[in-house]
Design a protein around this motif. Structure first.
Motif, short mmCIF file in Angstrom:
data_model
loop_
_atom_site.label_atom_id
_atom_site.label_comp_id
_atom_site.label_asym_id
_atom_site.label_seq_id
_atom_site.Cartn_x
_atom_site.Cartn_y
_atom_site.Cartn_z
N LEU A 28 -6.37 3.98 -6.41
CA LEU A 28 -7.50 4.55 -5.57
C LEU A 28 -7.68 6.16 -5.81
O LEU A 28 -6.47 6.57 -5.43
CB LEU A 28 -7.64 4.25 -4.22
CG LEU A 28 -7.35 2.49 -3.99
CD1 LEU A 28 -7.38 2.38 -2.42
CD2 LEU A 28 -8.17 1.79 -4.83
N THR A 29 -8.69 6.47 -6.16
CA THR A 29 -8.68 8.03 -6.39
C THR A 29 -10.03 8.48 -6.14
O THR A 29 -11.13 7.71 -6.77
CB THR A 29 -8.11 8.40 -7.73
OG1 THR A 29 -8.42 10.06 -7.72
CG2 THR A 29 -8.96 7.75 -8.77
N ALA A 30 -10.40 9.72 -5.70
CA ALA A 30 -11.59 10.48 -5.63
C ALA A 30 -11.52 11.30 -6.89
O ALA A 30 -12.73 12.02 -7.31
CB ALA A 30 -11.85 11.26 -4.50
N THR A 31 -10.57 12.02 -7.30
CA THR A 31 -10.35 13.39 -7.97
C THR A 31 -9.44 13.29 -9.27
O THR A 31 -8.75 14.11 -9.53
CB THR A 31 -10.40 14.21 -7.29
OG1 THR A 31 -9.18 14.33 -6.55
CG2 THR A 31 -11.60 14.66 -6.27
N GLN A 35 5.54 12.11 -13.43
CA GLN A 35 6.61 11.45 -14.21
C GLN A 35 7.06 10.41 -13.50
O GLN A 35 7.34 9.27 -13.87
CB GLN A 35 7.73 12.53 -14.44
CG GLN A 35 7.30 13.57 -15.51
CD GLN A 35 7.05 12.98 -16.85
OE1 GLN A 35 7.61 12.10 -17.39
NE2 GLN A 35 6.26 13.69 -17.40
N GLU A 36 7.30 10.41 -12.11
CA GLU A 36 7.94 9.17 -11.32
C GLU A 36 7.00 8.20 -11.20
O GLU A 36 7.32 6.96 -11.37
CB GLU A 36 8.09 9.80 -9.73
CG GLU A 36 9.53 10.56 -9.91
CD GLU A 36 9.38 11.16 -8.35
OE1 GLU A 36 10.58 11.00 -7.64
OE2 GLU A 36 8.64 11.81 -7.85
N LEU A 37 5.59 8.51 -11.19
CA LEU A 37 4.72 7.43 -10.89
C LEU A 37 4.56 6.76 -12.27
O LEU A 37 4.37 5.43 -12.23
CB LEU A 37 3.33 8.06 -10.44
CG LEU A 37 2.05 6.96 -10.11
CD1 LEU A 37 2.40 6.14 -9.30
CD2 LEU A 37 1.09 7.68 -9.75
N ALA A 38 4.40 7.46 -13.14
CA ALA A 38 4.34 6.73 -14.58
C ALA A 38 5.58 5.83 -14.92
O ALA A 38 5.35 4.63 -15.36
CB ALA A 38 4.50 7.81 -15.69
N PHE A 47 0.84 -1.06 0.02
CA PHE A 47 0.10 0.19 -0.17
C PHE A 47 0.69 1.27 -0.01
O PHE A 47 1.61 1.40 0.93
CB PHE A 47 -0.76 0.10 1.05
CG PHE A 47 -2.12 -0.74 1.15
CD1 PHE A 47 -3.33 -0.34 0.79
CD2 PHE A 47 -2.01 -2.13 1.70
CE1 PHE A 47 -4.46 -1.24 0.87
CE2 PHE A 47 -3.08 -2.96 1.69
CZ PHE A 47 -4.44 -2.40 1.24
N ALA A 48 0.74 2.07 -0.97
CA ALA A 48 1.47 3.26 -1.17
C ALA A 48 0.73 4.47 -0.88
O ALA A 48 -0.46 4.58 -1.64
CB ALA A 48 2.12 3.40 -2.56
N LEU A 49 0.97 5.18 0.34
CA LEU A 49 0.13 6.31 0.81
C LEU A 49 0.80 7.73 0.68
O LEU A 49 2.00 7.71 0.69
CB LEU A 49 -0.34 6.19 2.26
CG LEU A 49 -1.34 5.24 2.50
CD1 LEU A 49 -2.67 5.47 2.21
CD2 LEU A 49 -1.01 3.75 2.33
N PRO A 50 -0.02 9.00 0.49
CA PRO A 50 0.98 10.01 0.15
C PRO A 50 1.68 10.53 1.37
O PRO A 50 2.71 11.27 1.04
CB PRO A 50 -0.26 10.93 -0.24
CG PRO A 50 -1.44 10.30 0.48
CD PRO A 50 -1.44 8.80 0.42
N THR A 51 1.09 10.22 2.48
CA THR A 51 2.01 10.77 3.69
C THR A 51 2.35 9.82 4.74
O THR A 51 1.71 8.85 4.83
CB THR A 51 1.07 11.86 4.28
OG1 THR A 51 0.03 11.27 4.90
CG2 THR A 51 1.04 12.96 3.36
N MET A 52 3.24 10.04 5.67
CA MET A 52 3.37 9.04 6.78
C MET A 52 2.15 9.11 7.84
O MET A 52 1.69 7.95 8.04
CB MET A 52 4.58 9.82 7.67
CG MET A 52 5.76 9.68 7.13
SD MET A 52 7.44 9.76 8.15
CE MET A 52 7.32 11.60 8.03
N VAL A 87 -4.23 8.51 -5.36
CA VAL A 87 -3.36 8.77 -6.61
C VAL A 87 -3.63 10.18 -7.04
O VAL A 87 -2.54 10.75 -7.86
CB VAL A 87 -3.58 7.67 -7.55
CG1 VAL A 87 -4.86 7.86 -8.26
CG2 VAL A 87 -2.50 7.56 -8.47
N HIS A 88 -4.50 10.90 -7.03
CA HIS A 88 -4.83 12.19 -7.59
C HIS A 88 -3.58 13.23 -6.72
O HIS A 88 -3.55 14.04 -7.60
CB HIS A 88 -6.23 12.56 -7.29
CG HIS A 88 -6.51 12.65 -5.94
ND1 HIS A 88 -7.40 11.25 -5.34
CD2 HIS A 88 -6.46 13.38 -4.70
CE1 HIS A 88 -7.41 11.47 -4.05
NE2 HIS A 88 -7.11 12.67 -3.87
N GLU A 89 -3.37 12.90 -5.70
CA GLU A 89 -2.35 13.84 -5.09
C GLU A 89 -0.96 13.64 -5.76
O GLU A 89 -0.02 14.39 -5.47
CB GLU A 89 -2.06 13.37 -3.57
CG GLU A 89 -3.58 13.71 -2.97
CD GLU A 89 -3.28 13.93 -1.27
OE1 GLU A 89 -2.14 14.12 -0.85
OE2 GLU A 89 -4.23 14.02 -0.68
#
Length: 842
Positions: free
Chosen positions: A427-430, A408-411, A290-295, A398-400
């Protein structure tokens, strides 16, 4: 000749005068580990045997006079290390010709693979032909004889190995995974508890058999034996539409990418786990990351996932938390304390003690940065990539990651992951449609498939893009109904509205875009007699965790403190930290104007848990998002936003904010989930409304900055097609940031006291917690703008009390932390204070 091969030392004795493990034995240990790890994959036998053979040669450079002198006489090894000598031996004409002749292939296909196994210490070799000649000469004629002999031995041990049909371009791509496998196998095979020092064996065949016998215990002790996937039910509640869709959507052959797009609070995480279970049982992965945007979001996900991941497997899986402050998580410490003797998820020392190894666990939960480091030219990047390759990569929020550099990194990460056979769920809302298409294109390229444009704009949506794309459209109207949108002109109007709503018993939230504006709002509310709490990112970590826990108790799903003793509703003023990291529920919300994606996320905290607090129990009749914003129809100049926001006016791109205001206030409501796609595309789509002339310069600047950031991202990521030796690197993580942003400076707050009144101790009071001094110091860190702090007379780091506190620190720690004693009144220096309830005051 073969009898002398085992006379070259590979490891120093564990004790003076003890047995020295032969280099040839160590190489066979590592090859045996690699064999077992390769057996889990789907490569044909010739390819698996080729990888094992090459990994058996990873330390061929230890056969040499210089390395022997270092082990036996503690002499200087010279300017080149043994792993660089490995490449020199394998690129020498005699040995390269031998390998290509016996393996039946081209030296052009062999060379990228040689660079991969030689670089098993985390960085690719960089020496050239002239260096190789000097290294071989320094190794000596006996070493030349025995290095060739050991290569012949390994060719005999793995007769099925073959280069036949392997193109150099394919070998370059294979080299990334081979390098990562070599690192892991070397780490396991170097552990003397699992592979003890041995005398010279009777034969290589005999010793390899012994090494193979030790491998099962070693892999089990390391936590690298993945349990089988289980197919039973994960949840005992009635599935929501998106979750039901995840249970029935057809799976794609080969590497598979899925997008789960739905509003906040719709149960996307549970839907991802349901889909993940099906993908695990179908053999698409052996674990999850699971990769999350923040700690903070990673910590929250760890607490949630810990309760369910055990059901994904037939035996307890290894579970780890992967970020720089994982040791401060009480949930993770609890898992670590259980050791490996538990029926729940477990985490042994070998994986848990190293953040890079965290990506090897059956289930990893961490920041997306830990995964993105796999595609930056940093040390041990290939280890990360190999660890992820057997995992189902689940990227939340993932929208963040839509900012140009991160995108570019995620791609590139998805390209590498698919190339190595991995699958992923986003996973995304926006997420804008253009970004969804860019990520799909990268994944399909990595999988070696043609990109097929997917024009589906339905929302909510669960989609598996590609040829024969599958799409499920779970339709459900939010139980809270449309959220009305009303504009507020001034901060005073916002404060008055919150004061009135609080008086009616409503739990209120005011989201501000800048920390200083949030602090000012709390001061204004308190001056008006409103009890207001504060939460932002500029606290010492111990205080932030304390405040977050209190807010969850008050405003969380089961929050019981939504009203004070006087019956007034409690009020929280916060920054963007509440957008994703905390599961909070408010009756009334005010937000500074922000891009539409951020406002949608914030509105997800408004009337969130309708099952717990239905309409009739709310102090207000309907959900309303009050937005503090100037009139988008009255734009005199590019200072349009500064009249209603102070520092917050500079946080987001001005054009995005104007378009958001223009669209939202014309619509007058947010209809979730069916109306969210149109809102997102109106601001971030390919054909947005033109901004007023006075804002065009700001938009042009924004585009220029975006092009520059994207260009830097393309420049920084690894060059996959060049192979590991030419396209990777071995830089320190800090040299290649996973994110761009304004530079920050980290302060370590300390108090005076203890036995000596002049002695310094960490700000965090952790006497009751089982934390090390280093962890207590991490809890005492706070970061702020480096530019703002540069203007202040921060404490002299050579002062005796600070010098005593930092005694023994490594140079990098002294360079990255500024120790700041905090006086009893909160003063640090002129212009800088710290307050446990307000945070760092600049």
């Amino acid at each position: 000749m073969r009898e002398t091969v085992f006379g070259w030392p590979g490891k120093s004795p564990a004790e003076p005068g003890g047995l020295c493990h032969p280099a040839a034995c160590h190489m066979l240990d590592v090859a045996a580990v690699a064999e077992a790890l390769l057996a889990r994959g789907t490569d044909p036998l010739p390819r698996r045997a080729l990888s094992a053979l090459l990994i058996a040669l990873h330390d061929l450079g230890k056969i040499g006079a210089r390395f022997r002198g270092m082990i036996e006489l503690r002499a200087d090894q010279g300017p080149r290390r043994h792993w660089e000598v490995t490449e020199a031996w394998l690129r020498s004409e005699v040995i390269e010709d031998l390998l290509c002749d016996r393996l039946g292939g081209s030296c052009h296909a062999l060379r990228p693979l040689v660079g991969a196994i030689a670089g098993h210490h985390g960085r690719p070799p960089t020496a050239g032909p002239g260096d190789w000649d000097r290294m071989i000469a320094a190794a000596g004629p006996e070493a030349a004889r025995d290095a060739r002999a050991f290569v012949e031995i390994c060719l005999d041990l793995w007769p099925e190995a073959s280069l036949a049909g392997l193109e150099s371009s394919t070998a370059a791509r294979i080299s990334w995974g081979l390098s990562g496998l070599a690192v892991v196998a070397d780490w396991v095979g170097s552990n003397t508890a699992w592979f003890p020092a041995s005398p010279a064996p009777a034969s290589a065949e005999t010793y390899l058999a012994q090494a193979r016998g030790r491998v099962p215990r070693a892999l089990a002790a390391a936590g690298l034996v993945a349990p089988e996937a289980a197919g039973g039910p994960l949840f005992d509640f009635v599935l929501r539409p998106m979750q039901a869709a995840a249970a029935r959507i057809p799976l794609r052959e080969g590497p598979m990418l899925a997008f789960i797009e739905d509003e906040t609070g719709a149960g996307k995480t549970e839907a991802a786990l349901i889909l993940a279970q099906r993908m695990l049982t179908a053999g698409k992965a052996r674990g999850l990351f699971f990769a999350l945007p923040t700690m903070a979001t990673a910590d929250a996900m760890f607490a949630r996932a810990r309760q369910v991941v055990r059901r994904l497997f037939t035996a307890p899986p290894s579970l780890t938390l992967a970020h720089g402050r994982a040791g401060l998580s009480a949930e993770f410490r609890d898992v670590r304390a259980q050791g490996t003797a538990s029926d729940d998820a477990i985490c042994g020392d070998w994986i848990g003690d190293n953040r890079r190894r965290a990506l090897l666990a059956d289930v990893g939960i961490g920041t997306v940065d830990q995964a993105l480091l796999a595609v930056l030219p940093t040390k041990f990047a290939t280890l990360r990539g190999w660890g992820l390759s057997s995992k189902l990569l689940i990227v939340d929020e993932v929208h963040e990651l839509n900012e140009p550099y991160l995108a570019q990194e995620l791609a590139q990460l998805l390209r590498l992951h698919a190339m190595q056979g991995g699958s992923a769920i986003m996973l995304t809302a926006t997420l804008p449609l253009a970004q969804r298409a860019a990520l799909t294109r990268a994944f399909e390229e990595g999988a070696g498939r043609a990109f097929v444009e997917d024009a589906g704009a339905d929302y909510p949506s669960l989609s598996v893009p590609g040829a024969g794309a599958e799409r499920q459209l779970p339709q459900e109207t939010s139980s809270k109904g449309p959220v009305a949108v009303q504009r507020l002109e001034t901060a005073q109007q916002a404060a008055d509205l919150i004061a009135e709503a609080s008086g009616q018993g409503a739990a209120c939230l005011w989201v501000r875009n800048a920390v200083d504006d949030a602090i000012g709002a709390v001061a204004a509310l308190r001056a008006a007699g409103v009890r207001a709490d504060l939460l932002h990112a500029r606290y010492a970590l111990c205080d932030r965790k304390r405040i977050e826990a209190a807010m969850l108790r008050s405003f969380g799903k089961d929050g019981q403190g939504r009203q004070g003793p006087d019956g007034r509703g409690r009020v929280l003023v916060a920054t963007q930290v509440v957008e994703a990291s905390l599961d909070l529920d408010f009756d009334v919300m005010v937000s500074d104007l922000a891009p539409v994606a951020a406002l949608i996320q914030r509105a997800g905290r408004l009337w969130r848990h309708m099952d717990r607090r239905p309409v009739g129990t709310r102090p207000v009749p309907a959900p309303v998002l009050h937005v503090l914003s100037p009139d988008p129809g009255l734009v005199a100049d590019d200072r349009w936003l500064q009249g209603t926001q102070e520092r917050g006016a500079w946080v987001y791109p001005l054009a995005d904010q104007w378009r958001t205001a223009d669209e939202l206030f014309r619509r007058g409501q947010i209809v979730a989930p069916s109306g969210l796609r149109a809102l997102i595309e109106a601001v971030h789509g390919p054909d947005p409304v033109a901004v007023p002339p006075s804002l065009q310069r700001a938009e042009e600047d924004q585009h220029g900055q975006g092009y520059a950031a994207a260009g830097l991202g393309r420049q920084n990521v690894i060059k996959i097609d060049l192979g590991y030796r030419e396209g990777g690197g071995g830089s320190d993580d800090r040299e290649y940031p996973t994110r761009l942003g304004r530079p920050t400076r980290t302060l370590l707050l300390v108090r005076r006291g203890g036995v000596d009144s002049c002695q310094l101790r960490p700000w965090a009071e952790v006497d009751s917690c089982q934390l090390s001094p280093a962890e207590a110091q991490m809890l005492s860190e706070v970061s702020a703008s480096a530019a703002r702090l540069a203007r202040l007379p921060l404490p002299d780091q050579t002062a005796p009390e600070i010098a005593a506190f930092t005694q023994g620190w490594p140079g990098w720690r002294r360079a990255t932390l500024t120790v700041c004693p905090v006086d009893a009144d909160g003063s640090i220096c002129e212009g800088l204070r710290y307050d446990a309830e307000l945070g760092l005051l600049v």
